[in-house]
Design an enzyme around this catalytic site. Structure first.
Site, PDB file in Angstrom:
ATOM      1  N   ASP A 144     -48.589  44.377   0.815  1.00  0.00           N
ATOM      2  CA  ASP A 144     -49.121  45.491   1.612  1.00  0.00           C
ATOM      3  C   ASP A 144     -50.467  45.947   1.048  1.00  0.00           C
ATOM      4  OD1 ASP A 144     -46.502  45.846   3.118  1.00  0.00           O
ATOM      5  OD2 ASP A 144     -45.873  46.099   1.053  1.00  0.00           O
ATOM      6  N   HIS A 175     -41.424  49.381   1.016  1.00  0.00           N
ATOM      7  CA  HIS A 175     -41.976  48.217   1.726  1.00  0.00           C
ATOM      8  C   HIS A 175     -41.333  48.178   3.113  1.00  0.00           C
ATOM      9  CE1 HIS A 175     -43.453  44.308   2.792  1.00  0.00           C
ATOM     10  NE2 HIS A 175     -42.220  43.903   3.021  1.00  0.00           N
TER      11      HIS A 175
HETATM   12  N1  LIG Z   1     -41.621  42.259   0.004  1.00  0.00           N
HETATM   13  C1  LIG Z   1     -42.408  41.574   0.822  1.00  0.00           C
HETATM   14  O1  LIG Z   1     -43.639  41.833   0.864  1.00  0.00           O
HETATM   15  C2  LIG Z   1     -41.889  40.518   1.732  1.00  0.00           C
HETATM   16  C3  LIG Z   1     -40.544  40.232   1.772  1.00  0.00           C
HETATM   17  N2  LIG Z   1     -40.054  39.236   2.588  1.00  0.00           N
HETATM   18  C4  LIG Z   1     -38.625  38.961   2.502  1.00  0.00           C
HETATM   19  O2  LIG Z   1     -38.436  37.817   1.644  1.00  0.00           O
HETATM   20  C5  LIG Z   1     -37.192  37.208   1.955  1.00  0.00           C
HETATM   21  C6  LIG Z   1     -37.342  35.701   2.067  1.00  0.00           C
HETATM   22  O3  LIG Z   1     -38.165  35.364   3.158  1.00  0.00           O
HETATM   23  P1  LIG Z   1     -38.269  33.846   3.638  1.00  0.00           P
HETATM   24  O4  LIG Z   1     -38.533  32.934   2.510  1.00  0.00           O
HETATM   25  O5  LIG Z   1     -39.189  33.858   4.786  1.00  0.00           O
HETATM   26  O6  LIG Z   1     -36.777  33.608   4.165  1.00  0.00           O
HETATM   27  P2  LIG Z   1     -36.025  32.240   4.388  1.00  0.00           P
HETATM   28  O7  LIG Z   1     -34.844  32.566   5.245  1.00  0.00           O
HETATM   29  O8  LIG Z   1     -36.965  31.157   4.810  1.00  0.00           O
HETATM   30  O9  LIG Z   1     -35.505  31.880   2.929  1.00  0.00           O
HETATM   31  C7  LIG Z   1     -34.546  32.619   2.250  1.00  0.00           C
HETATM   32  C8  LIG Z   1     -33.794  31.671   1.342  1.00  0.00           C
HETATM   33  O10 LIG Z   1     -32.876  32.433   0.576  1.00  0.00           O
HETATM   34  C9  LIG Z   1     -31.719  31.685   0.444  1.00  0.00           C
HETATM   35  N3  LIG Z   1     -30.610  32.545   0.037  1.00  0.00           N
HETATM   36  C10 LIG Z   1     -29.802  33.315   0.810  1.00  0.00           C
HETATM   37  N4  LIG Z   1     -28.876  33.930   0.048  1.00  0.00           N
HETATM   38  C11 LIG Z   1     -29.124  33.539  -1.222  1.00  0.00           C
HETATM   39  C12 LIG Z   1     -28.490  33.825  -2.448  1.00  0.00           C
HETATM   40  N5  LIG Z   1     -27.421  34.611  -2.517  1.00  0.00           N
HETATM   41  N6  LIG Z   1     -28.987  33.250  -3.568  1.00  0.00           N
HETATM   42  C13 LIG Z   1     -30.055  32.425  -3.513  1.00  0.00           C
HETATM   43  N7  LIG Z   1     -30.668  32.100  -2.377  1.00  0.00           N
HETATM   44  C14 LIG Z   1     -30.218  32.660  -1.240  1.00  0.00           C
HETATM   45  C15 LIG Z   1     -31.549  31.029   1.825  1.00  0.00           C
HETATM   46  O11 LIG Z   1     -30.655  29.921   1.775  1.00  0.00           O
HETATM   47  C16 LIG Z   1     -32.979  30.612   2.098  1.00  0.00           C
HETATM   48  O12 LIG Z   1     -33.279  29.327   1.608  1.00  0.00           O
HETATM   49  C17 LIG Z   1     -36.697  37.894   3.225  1.00  0.00           C
HETATM   50  O13 LIG Z   1     -35.762  38.893   2.852  1.00  0.00           O
HETATM   51  C18 LIG Z   1     -37.954  38.540   3.780  1.00  0.00           C
HETATM   52  O14 LIG Z   1     -37.647  39.636   4.614  1.00  0.00           O
HETATM   53  C19 LIG Z   1     -40.890  38.487   3.357  1.00  0.00           C
HETATM   54  C20 LIG Z   1     -42.253  38.737   3.352  1.00  0.00           C
HETATM   55  C21 LIG Z   1     -42.838  39.790   2.570  1.00  0.00           C
HETATM   56  O1  LIG Z   2     -41.209  42.101   8.005  1.00  0.00           O
HETATM   57  C1  LIG Z   2     -40.638  41.140   7.475  1.00  0.00           C
HETATM   58  O2  LIG Z   2     -39.485  40.744   7.742  1.00  0.00           O
HETATM   59  C2  LIG Z   2     -41.366  40.406   6.379  1.00  0.00           C
HETATM   60  C3  LIG Z   2     -42.058  41.356   5.508  1.00  0.00           C
HETATM   61  O3  LIG Z   2     -41.443  42.082   4.749  1.00  0.00           O
HETATM   62  C4  LIG Z   2     -43.509  41.462   5.587  1.00  0.00           C
HETATM   63  O4  LIG Z   2     -44.162  40.588   6.163  1.00  0.00           O
HETATM   64  O5  LIG Z   2     -44.036  42.440   5.056  1.00  0.00           O
END
Ligand SMILES: NC(=O)C1=CN([C@@H]2O[C@H](COP(=O)(O)OP(=O)(O)OC[C@H]3O[C@@H](n4cnc5c(N)ncnc54)[C@H](O)[C@@H]3O)[C@@H](O)[C@H]2O)C=CC1
Ligand SMILES: O=C([O-])CC(=O)C(=O)O
Length: 341
Positions: free
Chosen positions: A161, A189
């Site tokens: 952010d 967030h």
């Molecule tokens: N804080 C931030 O700025 C942001 C946060 N996010 C969050 O990051 C997370 C991941 O996003 P993506 O990679 O796009 O999702 P994704 O769905 O592509 O990958 C998530 C992975 O986590 C694995 N997973 C699920 N439960 C698990 C567990 N108990 N232990 C280990 N691995 C596990 C899944 O099998 C999958 O491979 C989401 O919660 C998303 O909302 C995404 C973008 C920005």
């Molecule tokens: O909004 C979502 O699910 C992913 C996220 O946290 C971001 O892009 O900031």
């Protein structure tokens, strides 16, 4: 010169889309430095085991000179053993028809279990960054269930952010993003976060100037841009995640991975003199934010420790925004605790 001892970095959810962007950055030295060898620990769940192994194969194929080993596992204890840095990307995403409470309850049980594994098996002084949403509250749960990990070592990602805010100012004022600094993301967030430009500056040939002063240099532009800084700018940063999902049909991944590297790099290696960054950290009551929340503050980092920047003036408009996002975090905390009972 003798090479450094490798640092072990855990990435959970490593088979997912952020994981796929993040692990090559770590293996290339983007997170910990171009002279810092690393051993990657990649953890995912059994249904993703084959994909995880594919990522491991690609890491071998890329022949990264700094990469001294790869552990790819679905066993949480093996994943956490000996790690110095843990980037928690794995979690349970919200699916159609699910209530907030359902998602919270799944993530509470994941973060409770992973907290215990980190507490028992990670290296002493392991630094933890939670990326998976709800990032602040997942980090809080992790903190609660890993009482022997110092609270100073547990954080969540709001650097994405923060970087989005730098990017918006750069685009709007037509200046280099590397010349903009000291924006602040306060709070959660989520869409209640408060992106604050009141202390942000831009490097100009005439020295560093406050963003608001630059805007005010041009009287004609002033009203329009001030309106935008308090309105459209804030909502653009708050809603950027949703805008990326709309455009890509997938949530942010490369920017999340890059920002996670920025977060850990600055934490471990320090922030540049005169620059602050945003990190979700355990509130000590600074700025009258309730203690006991993981809340995003402006911080500086030195010798591996973050410190909340103190004494910034908070105007009435900002005060309301700081309180609003704190209220949402208190509600999330109560919801998370209700899932524990
Ligand atoms: N804080 C931030 O700025 C942001 C946060 N996010 C969050 O990051 C997370 C991941 O996003 P993506 O990679 O796009 O999702 P994704 O769905 O592509 O990958 C998530 C992975 O986590 C694995 N997973 C699920 N439960 C698990 C567990 N108990 N232990 C280990 N691995 C596990 C899944 O099998 C999958 O491979 C989401 O919660 C998303 O909302 C995404 C973008 C920005
Ligand atoms: O909004 C979502 O699910 C992913 C996220 O946290 C971001 O892009 O900031």
């Amino acid at each position: 010169m003798a090479s450094k001892e490798p640092i072990r970095v855990l990435v959970t959810g490593a088979a997912g889309q952020i994981g796929y962007a993040l692990v090559p950055m770590i293996a290339r030295g983007v997170m910990l430095g171009a002279d810092q060898p690393v051993i990657l620990h990649m953890l995912d769940i059994p249904p993703a085991a084959e994909a995880l192994n594919g990522v491991k194969m690609e890491l071998v194929d890329a022949a990264f000179p700094l990469l001294k080993g790869v552990v790819a596992t679905t066993d949480v204890v093996e994943g956490c053993t000996g790690v110095n840095v843990a980037v928690m990307v794995g979690g349970f995403p919200r699916k159609e028809g699910m209530e907030r409470k359902d998602v919270m309850s799944k993530n509470v049980s994941i973060y409770k279990a992973q907290a215990s594994a980190l507490e028992k098996h990670a290296a002493a002084n392991c630094k933890v960054l939670v990326v998976a949403n709800p990032a602040n509250t997942n980090a809080l749960i992790l903190k609660e269930f890993a009482p022997s990990i110092p609270e100073k070592n547990i954080s969540c990602l709001t650097r994405l952010d923060h970087n989005r805010a730098l990017g918006q100012i750069s685009e709007r004022l037509n200046v280099q993003v590397s010349d903009v600094k000291n924006v602040i993301i306060w709070g959660n967030h989520s869409s209640t976060q408060y992106p604050d430009v009141n202390h942000a500056t831009v490097k100009t040939p005439a020295g560093e100037k406050p963003v608001r002063e630059l805007v005010a240099d041009d009287a004609c532009l002033m009203i329009v841009l001030l309106y935008r800084l308090n309105g459209e700018f804030i909502s653009t940063v708050q809603q950027r995640g949703a805008a990326i999902i709309k455009a890509r049909k997938l949530s942010s991944a490369l920017s999340a991975a890059s920002s996670a590297c920025d977060h850990i790099r600055d934490w471990v290696l320090g922030t540049p003199e005169g620059t602050f960054v945003s990190m979700g950290v355990y509130s000590d009551g600074s700025y009258n934010v309730p203690a006991g929340l993981i809340y995003s503050f402006p911080v500086t980092c030195k010798n591996g420790e973050w410190t909340i920047v103190q004494g910034l003036a908070i105007d009435e408009y900002s005060r309301k925004k700081l309180d609003l996002t704190a209220d949402e975090l208190s509600e999330e905390k109560a919801l998370a605790y209700s899932c524990l009972s």
